[in-house]
Scaffold this active site. Structure first.
Site, short mmCIF file in Angstrom:
data_model
loop_
_atom_site.label_atom_id
_atom_site.label_comp_id
_atom_site.label_asym_id
_atom_site.label_seq_id
_atom_site.Cartn_x
_atom_site.Cartn_y
_atom_site.Cartn_z
N GLY A 99 -30.95 -50.70 -33.89
CA GLY A 99 -29.93 -51.44 -34.28
C GLY A 99 -29.99 -52.81 -34.19
O GLY A 99 -29.18 -53.63 -34.45
N CYS B 65 -9.73 -30.42 -51.15
CA CYS B 65 -10.33 -31.06 -52.48
C CYS B 65 -9.63 -30.36 -53.40
O CYS B 65 -9.73 -28.97 -53.57
CB CYS B 65 -11.78 -30.97 -52.66
SG CYS B 65 -12.35 -31.37 -54.17
N CYS C 22 -12.82 -28.35 -55.50
CA CYS C 22 -13.39 -27.26 -54.92
C CYS C 22 -12.83 -26.54 -53.52
O CYS C 22 -13.41 -25.79 -53.12
CB CYS C 22 -14.92 -27.83 -54.47
SG CYS C 22 -14.71 -28.77 -53.15
N CYS D 205 -13.08 -34.52 -53.48
CA CYS D 205 -14.50 -34.82 -52.73
C CYS D 205 -15.09 -36.41 -53.30
O CYS D 205 -15.12 -36.28 -54.52
CB CYS D 205 -15.47 -33.98 -52.93
SG CYS D 205 -15.12 -32.28 -51.97
N CYS E 31 -19.23 -31.56 -54.14
CA CYS E 31 -18.19 -30.83 -54.72
C CYS E 31 -18.82 -30.03 -55.78
O CYS E 31 -18.53 -28.70 -56.01
CB CYS E 31 -17.12 -31.78 -55.38
SG CYS E 31 -15.59 -31.27 -55.98
#
Lengths: 313, 260
Positions: A40, A249, A252, A274, A280
């Site tokens: 970080g 979606c 899909c 998606c 997808c």
């Protein structure tokens, strides 16, 4: 990942392997090692000019150029999609200057460069995510002075980070920050996870993959090593939550993925699909279908057309 | 209590030089709990420099500032580690700037300004932070409805009161004030002073207030320090200094007031 001094045959003549010279790659790898050692923490590095404008992923491609070895398989996503201009260009660039194999399959890739998303398919041991970061400093919003932000990081003075979240709740009744949602890495540094939606924040927590972030303009590299705790900031009475959608979606039928809204025509018809095109397509390949999967007029969205000349390897 | 309490702040031989220029020279005093000390003097006499040194924001060239901290015990404000000094500035010390825009974040709402010091010492419950912010808005007589407004939409007097509330919210023990009533009209000034007097006596604050308004000094300060060219030329109880000034500069200062 081992340093490749020999040039594979496919590489464009006149360029060093990976475009950058060996000293530059070594310098960047050192910065990456330091970043991994201090999860970080933003490590400054001597960012180079790349053959593209700042803001288009110069930080990300310097990282990729430094870590791609001849055995790697490379995937690039932009807004979750493999077929957008920037993704295609960066993929082609590395195919040209390293000769590595490229792929659109998350599962097959060893290095994935991204700007806005983390793939829906869970990441695995040994995979590396490379992020293109526009603004690496999470404290920038509250504190414009760089000297002051570095002191705040050094002394762990992070209370002011919550001012932003407070403002969200005061104004919107909930934490309305949806991307670049600040996280605390390994219980120490507060980090901006690049402009990924907060939907993807939980994927960073204890991820088996290595995540490295490169900011080209601001010349900073930071990292989340595999299996590191990543906590999204929140309030006790307003806990961290990810976005949800009412539907699935349209192509899909997935209900567990990040959905983009697409306006279809002037009469206001719209759909949610998606954002991760590989996810997808894979689901559709497995026989999943959504409510609009059979519509002829939007067939170009399903990508059921012959693959373009992009596959270089 | 039968024994004399410990002084809150012990200032010994503070000198601040800006290159060859003297900001303030060889200043020593003690400040006791609950005491309000006024520093008066012409502009450029080193008042703000001294205040900066006392509150730990400005490193003195020589001298020391000892502070009896609630959390850290007796410490040297300039000799201690930076994290300790910064923590003190967020918790036990308050600095009210001359210009409220220096002490507030103008880009965030009044509530966030109030909440910042709480969050910086670990408050993580939105409801509690908000309740505390509302309480302090009421203390400084700002309507609760203004909590989600930006300070830049506030009048000068309200900004000043907000800044005071922002400092008091973590219950500091010493508040440093720099010329806080300048630029406000007389009635607003009077209300601000009244408010300060109430808060000071109720919360038992020690206050060091810099001003060049002798009326403000008379109203608020128990003790007065008169500065000229970086040096203290006269100290004493406020009434004593103002009614029977000894030093020529103080005499000039006192005689310069227009009699209303």
């Amino acid at each position: 990942m081992t340093a490749a001094t020999q040039t594979p045959p496919a590489v464009e003549a006149g360029y060093n392997y990976g475009y950058l010279n060996e000293q530059t790659k070594r310098m960047i790898r050192r910065a990456i090692l330091k970043a991994v050692a201090i999860p970080g923490y933003q490590v400054p590095f001597a960012g180079r000019e790349m053959p593209m404008p700042y803001g288009w992923g110069t930080g990300g491609i310097q990282l990729s150029a430094s870590i791609l070895g001849p055995e790697d398989v490379f995937k690039v996503i932009d807004q979750g999609a493999d077929d957008t201009t920037n993704a295609v260009s960066i993929r082609k660039f590395f195919a040209k200057v390293t000769g590595v194999k490229t792929t659109e399959r998350t599962g097959d890739a060893t290095v994935i460069q991204t700007r806005h998303r983390i793939p829906e398919t869970p990441l695995k041991d040994g995979q590396i995510m490379v992020y293109q970061v526009p603004i690496p400093e999470p404290l920038r919003w509250v504190e414009p002075r760089e000297i002051e932000t570095r002191t705040m990081h050094a002394l762990e003075e992070y209370g002011v980070m919550h001012v932003q979240l407070y403002e969200d709740i005061a104004r919107h009744g909930r934490i309305a920050t949806n991307f670049m949602y600040p996280v605390k890495v390994n219980g120490r540094y507060i980090m901006s996870p690049s402009p990924i939606p907060k939907f993807d924040n939980p994927k960073l927590d204890n991820s088996p993959a290595l995540h490295i972030f490169g900011a080209g303009r601001e010349k900073r590299i930071y990292a989340i090593p595999p299996h590191t705790e990543v906590r999204s900031l929140d309030f006790e009475d307003y806990p961290f939550e990810v976005e949800t959608w009412d539907g699935c979606c349209a192509l899909c039928g997935a209900t567990d993925s990040y959905l983009d809204e697409v306006i279809l025509n002037d009469s206001g018809e719209r759909m949610f699909v998606c954002s991760d095109t590989d996810y997808c397509a894979t689901r559709r390949g497995q026989g999943h279908t959504g409510p609009m999967a059979d519509r002829e007029d939007i067939s170009e969205l399903t990508g059921d057309k012959p693959e373009t000349q992009d596959k270089t390897a | 209590m039968t024994t004399l309490p410990h002084p809150m702040i012990r200032v010994r031989g503070i000198t601040k030089k800006y290159g060859e220029m003297i900001g303030c020279r060889d200043i020593s005093f003690d400040l006791w709990p609950g005491e309000v000390m006024g520093i008066v003097g012409e502009s450029g006499s080193g008042k703000s420099t001294l205040l900066g040194c006392l509150s730990g924001r400005l490193e003195p060239t020589t001298g020391s500032v000892g502070y009896a901290s609630r959390e850290f015990g007796d410490i040297d404000v300039h000799g201690c580690a930076e994290p300790v000094r910064r923590k003190l500035l967020r918790t036990e010390l308050g600095v009210v700037h001359q210009n409220p825009r220096d002490g507030l974040r103008l880009g965030v709402t009044a509530g966030a300004n109030l909440g910042e010091r709480l969050m910086s010492v670990g408050a993580r419950h939105y409801g509690d932070i908000r309740a505390e912010a509302l309480k302090w808005l009421a203390e400084v007589e700002i309507e609760a409805g203004r909590i989600d407004h930006f300070p830049k939409t506030f009048s000068g007097g309200m900004q000043q009161r907000l800044q005071i509330a922002c400092n008091l919210i973590t219950q500091p023990r010493i508040v440093f004030m720099d010329e806080n009533t300048g630029g406000l009209d007389v009635s607003v000034q009077a209300r601000l002073l009244e408010l300060l007097r109430n808060l000071v006596s109720r919360l038992g604050l020690s206050v060091i207030i810099v001003t060049h308004d002798l009326a403000v000094a008379r109203l608020l300060a128990h003790r007065l320090m008169v500065m000229q060219r970086g040096q203290v030329v006269e100290t004493g109880l406020t009434d004593q200094v103002l009614d029977d000034p000894q030093h020529p500069y103080t005499q000039l200062l006192v005689s310069s007031i227009l009699q209303a």
